[in-house]
Design a protein around this motif. Structure first.
Motif, PDB file in Angstrom:
ATOM      1  N   VAL A   1      -3.248  16.682   2.567  1.00  0.00           N
ATOM      2  CA  VAL A   1      -3.495  16.168   3.920  1.00  0.00           C
ATOM      3  C   VAL A   1      -3.518  14.640   3.889  1.00  0.00           C
ATOM      4  O   VAL A   1      -2.915  13.981   4.751  1.00  0.00           O
ATOM      5  CB  VAL A   1      -4.800  16.768   4.509  1.00  0.00           C
ATOM      6  N   ASP A   2      -4.170  14.050   2.891  1.00  0.00           N
ATOM      7  CA  ASP A   2      -4.198  12.578   2.786  1.00  0.00           C
ATOM      8  C   ASP A   2      -2.781  12.016   2.697  1.00  0.00           C
ATOM      9  O   ASP A   2      -2.451  11.019   3.352  1.00  0.00           O
ATOM     10  CB  ASP A   2      -4.989  12.131   1.548  1.00  0.00           C
ATOM     11  N   GLU A   3      -1.937  12.653   1.896  1.00  0.00           N
ATOM     12  CA  GLU A   3      -0.557  12.155   1.725  1.00  0.00           C
ATOM     13  C   GLU A   3       0.223  12.247   3.046  1.00  0.00           C
ATOM     14  O   GLU A   3       0.951  11.329   3.406  1.00  0.00           O
ATOM     15  CB  GLU A   3       0.173  12.976   0.654  1.00  0.00           C
ATOM     16  N   ILE A   4       0.058  13.367   3.750  1.00  0.00           N
ATOM     17  CA  ILE A   4       0.817  13.521   5.010  1.00  0.00           C
ATOM     18  C   ILE A   4       0.344  12.481   6.030  1.00  0.00           C
ATOM     19  O   ILE A   4       1.159  11.863   6.726  1.00  0.00           O
ATOM     20  CB  ILE A   4       0.663  14.957   5.576  1.00  0.00           C
ATOM     21  N   ILE A   5      -0.964  12.278   6.103  1.00  0.00           N
ATOM     22  CA  ILE A   5      -1.478  11.289   7.065  1.00  0.00           C
ATOM     23  C   ILE A   5      -0.976   9.893   6.677  1.00  0.00           C
ATOM     24  O   ILE A   5      -0.553   9.105   7.533  1.00  0.00           O
ATOM     25  CB  ILE A   5      -3.028  11.335   7.140  1.00  0.00           C
ATOM     26  N   ALA A   6      -0.974   9.586   5.374  1.00  0.00           N
ATOM     27  CA  ALA A   6      -0.488   8.268   4.929  1.00  0.00           C
ATOM     28  C   ALA A   6       1.003   8.109   5.272  1.00  0.00           C
ATOM     29  O   ALA A   6       1.445   7.047   5.720  1.00  0.00           O
ATOM     30  CB  ALA A   6      -0.712   8.113   3.428  1.00  0.00           C
ATOM     31  N   ASP A   7       1.789   9.162   5.082  1.00  0.00           N
ATOM     32  CA  ASP A   7       3.240   9.056   5.291  1.00  0.00           C
ATOM     33  C   ASP A   7       3.650   9.162   6.756  1.00  0.00           C
ATOM     34  O   ASP A   7       4.612   8.528   7.184  1.00  0.00           O
ATOM     35  CB  ASP A   7       3.978  10.181   4.532  1.00  0.00           C
TER      36      ASP A   7
END
Ligand code: NAD
Length: 244
Positions: free
Chosen positions: A69-75
């Motif tokens: 989830v952190d990666e998707i929000i960052a990207d």
């Protein structure tokens, strides 16, 4: 114009069966899909499409959920739609079931969707919008299958209803689908046994087994603005089997 233009969609178990079909249909309607799965080989195939990104995620692992989830929000800045679809099945009946069987089934089919909502919903609350579709099973609706699978899909049913009431005020909809027997890799062993297959088909009012697209199209409807006033709904997709 697609129904899901500019939407970011996260689909667990997105590399096979119904999840793969959903990934492809969402993309046809303009979405950008993150197909999250434990099967790297299948992910490599589905993510050959420009608008499908494959991500390794084991839904049993809270750490994996947080990282994903952190990666998707960052990207991408947001997650508009979450489809909790990853799951496993079993043929083991109650008397053969061990506590390890119970724990594994509950961890994947029960904790998986729970953890997905736990990590994605806070972002949807911030956005003040979002749609979640959880995949349960017709076995959670009818008296069939005294086993860990049925128990785990009952857990999905209850937690979905609870989430729909808790998050409605934030503009978030949570709905659940209950597929009957659908021809996917999960049920491939059934397809090989023609006698069981024929009995199942005869017992189904629509006289056929379900296809991955039958479920995927219903999931897309529930995730779309066409279902803007639908939350806490339970949609059975089983050719009429459980209506009997
Ligand atoms: N096929 C049916 O008849 C049927 C009926 C009712 C409900 N369902 C449910 O529909 C969903 C999709 O099933 P399907 O038939 O497409 O099966 P499938 O086996 O084709 O797909 C399931 C996917 O989930 C993935 N997966 C399994 N464990 C995982 C984990 N720990 N973390 C991440 N991914 C994991 C698998 O790698 C696979 O890609 C499941 O939840 C299943 O229980 C299926």
């Amino acid at each position: 114009m697609g129904k899901f233009d500019n939407k970011i969609v996260l689909i667990t178990g997105g590399a096979s069966g119904m999840g793969k079909s959903m990934s492809e249909l969402f993309v046809e309607e303009g979405a950008y899909v993150i197909a999250a799965d434990i099967n790297k080989e299948l992910l490599d195939v589905v993510s050959q499409h420009d608008s499908i990104e494959g991500k390794m995620l084991n839904v049993m692992s809270e750490e994996d959920w947080k990282k994903t989830v952190d990666e998707i929000i960052a990207d991408h800045g947001r997650i508009d739609i979450l489809i909790n679809n990853a799951g496993i099945a079993t043929e083991k009946e109650m008397d053969e079931t061990t506590i390890e069987d119970w724990d594994l089934m509950m961890r994947i089919n029960g904790f998986g969707p729970f953890a997905g909502m736990k990590h994605v919903l806070p972002n949807m609350v911030e956005q003040k919008s979002g749609a979640v579709v959880n995949i349960s099973s017709y076995t959670a609706m009818v008296g069939l299958g005294v086993n860990t699978y049925t128990a785990s899909k009952g857990a999905v049913r209850s937690i979905s209803r609870a989430a729909s009431t808790a998050y409605g005020r934030f503009g978030i909809r949570v709905n659940t689908v209950f597929p009957g027997v659908i021809e996917t890799p999960m049920t491939a062993n059934l397809s090989e046994s023609s006698e069981v297959l024929q009995r199942l088909i005869m017992a189904t009012p629509l006289q056929r087994l379900g296809q991955a697209d039958d479920v995927a199209r219903a999931v897309l409807f529930l995730a779309s603005d066409d279902a803007a006033y639908i939350t806490g709904a339970e949609l059975v997709i089983d050719g009429g089997f459980s209506a009997q």
